[in-house]
Design a protein around this motif. Structure first.
Motif, PDB file in Angstrom:
ATOM      1  N   GLU A  93      78.593  22.162 118.578  1.00 24.25           N
ATOM      2  CA  GLU A  93      78.957  22.677 117.252  1.00 24.25           C
ATOM      3  C   GLU A  93      78.888  21.546 116.235  1.00 24.25           C
ATOM      4  OE1 GLU A  93      79.381  24.451 114.184  1.00 24.25           O
ATOM      5  OE2 GLU A  93      79.649  25.848 115.877  1.00 24.25           O
ATOM      6  N   LYS A  94      78.135  21.771 115.162  1.00 26.72           N
ATOM      7  CA  LYS A  94      77.911  20.736 114.151  1.00 26.72           C
ATOM      8  C   LYS A  94      79.018  20.690 113.105  1.00 26.72           C
ATOM      9  CE  LYS A  94      74.212  18.986 111.150  1.00 26.72           C
ATOM     10  NZ  LYS A  94      72.820  19.206 110.685  1.00 26.72           N
ATOM     11  N   ASP A  95      79.644  21.837 112.837  1.00 26.99           N
ATOM     12  CA  ASP A  95      80.641  21.941 111.774  1.00 26.99           C
ATOM     13  C   ASP A  95      81.982  21.373 112.248  1.00 26.99           C
ATOM     14  OD1 ASP A  95      82.798  23.080 110.133  1.00 26.99           O
ATOM     15  OD2 ASP A  95      81.224  24.268 109.194  1.00 26.99           O
ATOM     16  N   ARG A  96      82.448  20.312 111.607  1.00 26.51           N
ATOM     17  CA  ARG A  96      83.685  19.648 112.043  1.00 26.51           C
ATOM     18  C   ARG A  96      84.893  20.574 111.932  1.00 26.51           C
ATOM     19  NH1 ARG A  96      84.535  13.526 110.499  1.00 26.51           N
ATOM     20  NH2 ARG A  96      82.859  13.536 112.050  1.00 26.51           N
TER      21      ARG A  96
ATOM     22  N   CYS B 155      84.938  22.866 114.794  1.00 26.61           N
ATOM     23  CA  CYS B 155      85.317  22.159 116.022  1.00 26.61           C
ATOM     24  C   CYS B 155      86.837  22.053 116.136  1.00 26.61           C
ATOM     25  CB  CYS B 155      84.683  20.769 116.049  1.00 26.61           C
ATOM     26  SG  CYS B 155      82.920  20.761 116.455  1.00 26.61           S
TER      27      CYS B 155
ATOM     28  N   ARG C  93      88.932  23.681 119.235  1.00 25.39           N
ATOM     29  CA  ARG C  93      89.825  22.883 120.088  1.00 25.39           C
ATOM     30  C   ARG C  93      91.224  23.499 120.134  1.00 25.39           C
ATOM     31  NH1 ARG C  93      87.201  18.459 117.236  1.00 25.39           N
ATOM     32  NH2 ARG C  93      85.575  17.583 118.587  1.00 25.39           N
TER      33      ARG C  93
ATOM     34  N   LEU D  37      83.465  20.872 124.771  1.00 24.11           N
ATOM     35  CA  LEU D  37      83.074  21.043 123.376  1.00 24.11           C
ATOM     36  C   LEU D  37      82.553  19.726 122.828  1.00 24.11           C
ATOM     37  CD1 LEU D  37      82.982  22.513 120.634  1.00 24.11           C
ATOM     38  CD2 LEU D  37      85.422  21.960 120.365  1.00 24.11           C
ATOM     39  N   ARG D  38      81.296  19.747 122.363  1.00 23.83           N
ATOM     40  CA  ARG D  38      80.678  18.536 121.843  1.00 23.83           C
ATOM     41  C   ARG D  38      80.316  18.741 120.381  1.00 23.83           C
ATOM     42  NH1 ARG D  38      76.865  16.584 126.963  1.00 23.83           N
ATOM     43  NH2 ARG D  38      78.397  17.146 128.579  1.00 23.83           N
ATOM     44  N   GLU D  39      80.814  17.840 119.543  1.00 23.91           N
ATOM     45  CA  GLU D  39      80.582  17.944 118.102  1.00 23.91           C
ATOM     46  C   GLU D  39      79.310  17.195 117.736  1.00 23.91           C
ATOM     47  OE1 GLU D  39      82.724  16.545 113.918  1.00 23.91           O
ATOM     48  OE2 GLU D  39      83.953  16.844 115.727  1.00 23.91           O
ATOM     49  N   GLY D  40      78.399  17.887 117.061  1.00 24.89           N
ATOM     50  CA  GLY D  40      77.168  17.240 116.641  1.00 24.89           C
ATOM     51  C   GLY D  40      76.022  18.221 116.525  1.00 24.89           C
TER      52      GLY D  40
END
Length: 274
Positions: free
Chosen positions: A74-77, A80, A84, A98-101
């Motif tokens: 997921e790119k949107d902080r 994310c 979480r 879950l990986r942010e980017g």
């Protein structure tokens, strides 16, 4: 999540759908369940599954109930943070990673071989992400086997789905059609109206399933070179291939099937026929 729940979740965190990220959240819960179940049908318990762009977790919630190991990009902080909070217990148990980017950057770095890659793709990322899937390395220790995951299952703009499944001679048949069909069998499994998303897009979407061919027409190591020839051939659709490539073939690019493109590529590179 229902439409009311989606709006409440966004409003409570000061979030809004970002057009530049192509965010359209699926709010039809029955449809989300059908799509997620179709995406992972037949997988063994514990199989690795990658979801691109989980958003607010419409598909994620169903996938987590299937006894799988789920990795999400997921790119949107802001989203994310929501994910979480919402899926904290699943993350703590190791069921959800879950990986942010940006998926285009994270996918090539993936350290496991997923059985399925799925997701509700932002329209702007559809084509580059599909090309990235074609570049995925072969499973470790299994040289010579198809290099892509067992299955891809994406929600994409209807026009993109039509290009993926298009046959030679059609206006929608292009380089993307050839490159994907050389590696996958393509099936358009369901059309989705804009009304099942928030905000509703102006165009319809389709669920597309791509299953690796038992024998890909081009092995992974050759796909970049194959793609270069195909893309050059489609660069000026009205011109004959003999005016674009070192060949005496007088047809236009859209007249060749994927198998015929492979033979032409071999000829251009001076390789013997397959």
């Amino acid at each position: 999540m229902t439409l009311t729940e989606i709006r409440a979740a966004l409003d409570s965190r000061g979030l809004r759908p970002l057009k530049q990220l192509g965010q359209n959240f699926l709010h039809d819960q029955n449809l989300a369940r059908w799509l997620a179940e179709h995406a992972v049908a037949g997988l063994e318990p514990g199989a690795n599954v990658v979801e691109i762009g989980p958003g607010l977790g419409a598909l994620t919630s169903v996938l987590l109930g299937k006894n799988l190991h789920l990795i999400t990009f997921e790119k949107d902080r802001g989203l994310c943070v929501f994910l979480r909070e919402h899926f904290g217990p699943e993350i703590a148990r190791g069921n959800l990673d879950l990986r942010e980017g940006d998926a285009l950057e994270l996918l090539p770095k993936l350290e496991v071989t997923p059985a399925v890659i799925c997701g509700n793709l932002p329209y702007y990322i559809s084509t580059p992400l599909l090309m990235e899937c074609l570049r995925l390395p072969a499973p470790p220790g299994l040289p010579g086997l198809p290099s892509q995951p067992a299955r891809l299952f994406f929600l994409v703009q209807k026009e993109v789905g039509q290009r993926l499944a298009s046959l030679p001679g059609n206006k929608t048949y292009g380089a993307l059609s050839v490159l994907v069909q050389a590696a996958y069998d393509v099936a358009l499994v369901r059309t989705l109206p804009g009304s099942v998303f928030y905000p509703p897009p102006e165009v319809e979407s389709v669920a597309v399933q791509l299953t690796p061919r038992a024998q890909p027409l081009v092995v992974r190591a050759d796909r970049e070179r194959f793609a270069a020839v195909v893309q050059r051939g489609f660069s000026q659709r009205r011109k004959k291939l003999s005016n674009l490539l070192p060949t005496d073939d007088g047809r236009r690019a859209e007249q060749l099937s994927p198998a015929e493109w492979v033979e032409l590529w071999r000829q251009v590179e001076g390789q013997p026929p397959a």
